[in-house]
Design a protein around this motif. Structure first.
Motif, PDB file in Angstrom:
ATOM      1  N   ASP A 178     -84.881 -58.048   4.572  1.00  0.00           N
ATOM      2  CA  ASP A 178     -83.594 -58.017   5.266  1.00  0.00           C
ATOM      3  C   ASP A 178     -83.480 -56.801   6.185  1.00  0.00           C
ATOM      4  O   ASP A 178     -82.987 -56.897   7.303  1.00  0.00           O
ATOM      5  CB  ASP A 178     -82.439 -58.016   4.259  1.00  0.00           C
ATOM      6  CG  ASP A 178     -82.349 -59.323   3.486  1.00  0.00           C
ATOM      7  OD1 ASP A 178     -83.000 -60.315   3.889  1.00  0.00           O
ATOM      8  OD2 ASP A 178     -81.624 -59.358   2.478  1.00  0.00           O
ATOM      9  N   TYR A 179     -83.973 -55.652   5.710  1.00  0.00           N
ATOM     10  CA  TYR A 179     -83.931 -54.452   6.549  1.00  0.00           C
ATOM     11  C   TYR A 179     -84.853 -54.617   7.757  1.00  0.00           C
ATOM     12  O   TYR A 179     -84.508 -54.215   8.870  1.00  0.00           O
ATOM     13  CB  TYR A 179     -84.301 -53.200   5.758  1.00  0.00           C
ATOM     14  CG  TYR A 179     -84.029 -51.941   6.536  1.00  0.00           C
ATOM     15  CD1 TYR A 179     -82.740 -51.451   6.654  1.00  0.00           C
ATOM     16  CD2 TYR A 179     -85.060 -51.261   7.188  1.00  0.00           C
ATOM     17  CE1 TYR A 179     -82.482 -50.308   7.397  1.00  0.00           C
ATOM     18  CE2 TYR A 179     -84.809 -50.128   7.926  1.00  0.00           C
ATOM     19  CZ  TYR A 179     -83.517 -49.648   8.026  1.00  0.00           C
ATOM     20  OH  TYR A 179     -83.263 -48.523   8.764  1.00  0.00           O
ATOM     21  N   ALA A 180     -86.013 -55.226   7.546  1.00  0.00           N
ATOM     22  CA  ALA A 180     -86.929 -55.487   8.660  1.00  0.00           C
ATOM     23  C   ALA A 180     -86.262 -56.385   9.697  1.00  0.00           C
ATOM     24  O   ALA A 180     -86.404 -56.166  10.908  1.00  0.00           O
ATOM     25  CB  ALA A 180     -88.213 -56.126   8.141  1.00  0.00           C
ATOM     26  N   THR A 181     -85.508 -57.371   9.241  1.00  0.00           N
ATOM     27  CA  THR A 181     -84.787 -58.255  10.152  1.00  0.00           C
ATOM     28  C   THR A 181     -83.741 -57.473  10.939  1.00  0.00           C
ATOM     29  O   THR A 181     -83.559 -57.690  12.138  1.00  0.00           O
ATOM     30  CB  THR A 181     -84.123 -59.412   9.377  1.00  0.00           C
ATOM     31  OG1 THR A 181     -85.118 -60.093   8.614  1.00  0.00           O
ATOM     32  CG2 THR A 181     -83.444 -60.392  10.320  1.00  0.00           C
ATOM     33  N   VAL A 195     -81.832 -55.115  16.055  1.00  0.00           N
ATOM     34  CA  VAL A 195     -81.356 -53.968  16.845  1.00  0.00           C
ATOM     35  C   VAL A 195     -82.233 -53.786  18.087  1.00  0.00           C
ATOM     36  O   VAL A 195     -81.726 -53.547  19.190  1.00  0.00           O
ATOM     37  CB  VAL A 195     -81.304 -52.686  15.982  1.00  0.00           C
ATOM     38  CG1 VAL A 195     -81.095 -51.449  16.840  1.00  0.00           C
ATOM     39  CG2 VAL A 195     -80.204 -52.807  14.932  1.00  0.00           C
ATOM     40  N   VAL A 196     -83.537 -53.919  17.913  1.00  0.00           N
ATOM     41  CA  VAL A 196     -84.447 -53.798  19.059  1.00  0.00           C
ATOM     42  C   VAL A 196     -84.141 -54.871  20.099  1.00  0.00           C
ATOM     43  O   VAL A 196     -84.091 -54.595  21.303  1.00  0.00           O
ATOM     44  CB  VAL A 196     -85.925 -53.872  18.596  1.00  0.00           C
ATOM     45  CG1 VAL A 196     -86.867 -54.001  19.783  1.00  0.00           C
ATOM     46  CG2 VAL A 196     -86.279 -52.661  17.755  1.00  0.00           C
ATOM     47  N   ILE A 197     -83.914 -56.085  19.653  1.00  0.00           N
ATOM     48  CA  ILE A 197     -83.591 -57.183  20.575  1.00  0.00           C
ATOM     49  C   ILE A 197     -82.280 -56.910  21.307  1.00  0.00           C
ATOM     50  O   ILE A 197     -82.179 -57.106  22.519  1.00  0.00           O
ATOM     51  CB  ILE A 197     -83.532 -58.527  19.822  1.00  0.00           C
ATOM     52  CG1 ILE A 197     -84.928 -58.905  19.331  1.00  0.00           C
ATOM     53  CG2 ILE A 197     -82.960 -59.632  20.699  1.00  0.00           C
ATOM     54  CD1 ILE A 197     -84.956 -60.040  18.340  1.00  0.00           C
ATOM     55  N   VAL A 198     -81.263 -56.454  20.575  1.00  0.00           N
ATOM     56  CA  VAL A 198     -79.972 -56.156  21.192  1.00  0.00           C
ATOM     57  C   VAL A 198     -80.116 -55.075  22.267  1.00  0.00           C
ATOM     58  O   VAL A 198     -79.589 -55.205  23.379  1.00  0.00           O
ATOM     59  CB  VAL A 198     -78.920 -55.750  20.127  1.00  0.00           C
ATOM     60  CG1 VAL A 198     -77.675 -55.160  20.766  1.00  0.00           C
ATOM     61  CG2 VAL A 198     -78.557 -56.951  19.264  1.00  0.00           C
ATOM     62  N   ILE A 199     -80.849 -54.020  21.963  1.00  0.00           N
ATOM     63  CA  ILE A 199     -81.044 -52.939  22.943  1.00  0.00           C
ATOM     64  C   ILE A 199     -81.796 -53.456  24.166  1.00  0.00           C
ATOM     65  O   ILE A 199     -81.404 -53.187  25.307  1.00  0.00           O
ATOM     66  CB  ILE A 199     -81.780 -51.740  22.299  1.00  0.00           C
ATOM     67  CG1 ILE A 199     -80.868 -51.063  21.273  1.00  0.00           C
ATOM     68  CG2 ILE A 199     -82.243 -50.745  23.349  1.00  0.00           C
ATOM     69  CD1 ILE A 199     -81.572 -50.036  20.395  1.00  0.00           C
ATOM     70  N   ALA A 200     -82.864 -54.205  23.937  1.00  0.00           N
ATOM     71  CA  ALA A 200     -83.649 -54.731  25.060  1.00  0.00           C
ATOM     72  C   ALA A 200     -82.799 -55.628  25.960  1.00  0.00           C
ATOM     73  O   ALA A 200     -82.833 -55.514  27.195  1.00  0.00           O
ATOM     74  CB  ALA A 200     -84.869 -55.485  24.538  1.00  0.00           C
ATOM     75  N   LEU A 201     -82.019 -56.513  25.358  1.00  0.00           N
ATOM     76  CA  LEU A 201     -81.180 -57.412  26.152  1.00  0.00           C
ATOM     77  C   LEU A 201     -80.012 -56.682  26.808  1.00  0.00           C
ATOM     78  O   LEU A 201     -79.597 -57.035  27.913  1.00  0.00           O
ATOM     79  CB  LEU A 201     -80.682 -58.570  25.293  1.00  0.00           C
ATOM     80  CG  LEU A 201     -81.753 -59.595  24.954  1.00  0.00           C
ATOM     81  CD1 LEU A 201     -81.234 -60.615  23.949  1.00  0.00           C
ATOM     82  CD2 LEU A 201     -82.261 -60.285  26.206  1.00  0.00           C
TER      83      LEU A 201
END
Length: 148
Positions: A39-42, A47-53
């Motif tokens: 769950d933490y890995a998810t 978070v990485v996806i949100v920042i990138a987008l």
């Protein structure tokens, strides 16, 4: 000068790139979940996806005020986001427990399910060739998970 006609539809390149990145995701995630809860890995991945987008959308000129989105679109995007989150949580837990070569093919049963949902809810009508391909994908998943 006419461009050379491609035997592939325009969307196929993007779908192929999606498959390549999804394959990379599985292998990278399998290494990433070692010593970390699924769950933490998810959460980290999200978070990485949100920042990138958050960087990509404004830089590409695609930002619009979310309050201007049609309410129906917003509802279904929210529901899609919830389904994506649930899928990712399940996917990372499966990767934590199984090998990539086991998890990914079963996860790709989503191809068959998406087609069935599209037929049921969107009224799409796959051709005989498409049904054959879907049957082959589904059969392949069964071969991979069947236990003696």
């Amino acid at each position: 000068m006419n461009p050379v006609a491609s035997p592939f539809p325009a969307w196929a390149l993007w779908a192929l790139l999606s498959a390549v990145f999804a394959a990379m995701t599985a292998v990278l995630a399998k290494v990433g979940v070692q010593g970390v809860s699924a769950d933490y890995a998810t959460l980290v991945r999200t978070v990485v996806i949100v920042i990138a987008l958050a960087l990509l959308v404004p830089l590409s000129g695609q930002w619009v005020d979310p309050r201007t989105l049609p309410s129906r679109s917003l509802l279904f995007l929210i529901l899609s986001g919830l389904a994506t989150g649930a899928s990712w949580l399940c996917y990372y837990r499966a990767l934590k427990l199984g090998d990539v070569a086991q998890v990914v093919p079963v996860d790709k049963l989503s191809v068959v399910l998406a087609a069935l949902f599209a037929v049921s809810f969107l009224g799409e009508r796959p051709s005989a060739r498409e049904w054959l391909g879907l049957l082959m994908v589904g059969s392949g998943v069964l071969v991979l998970v069947w236990r003696r």
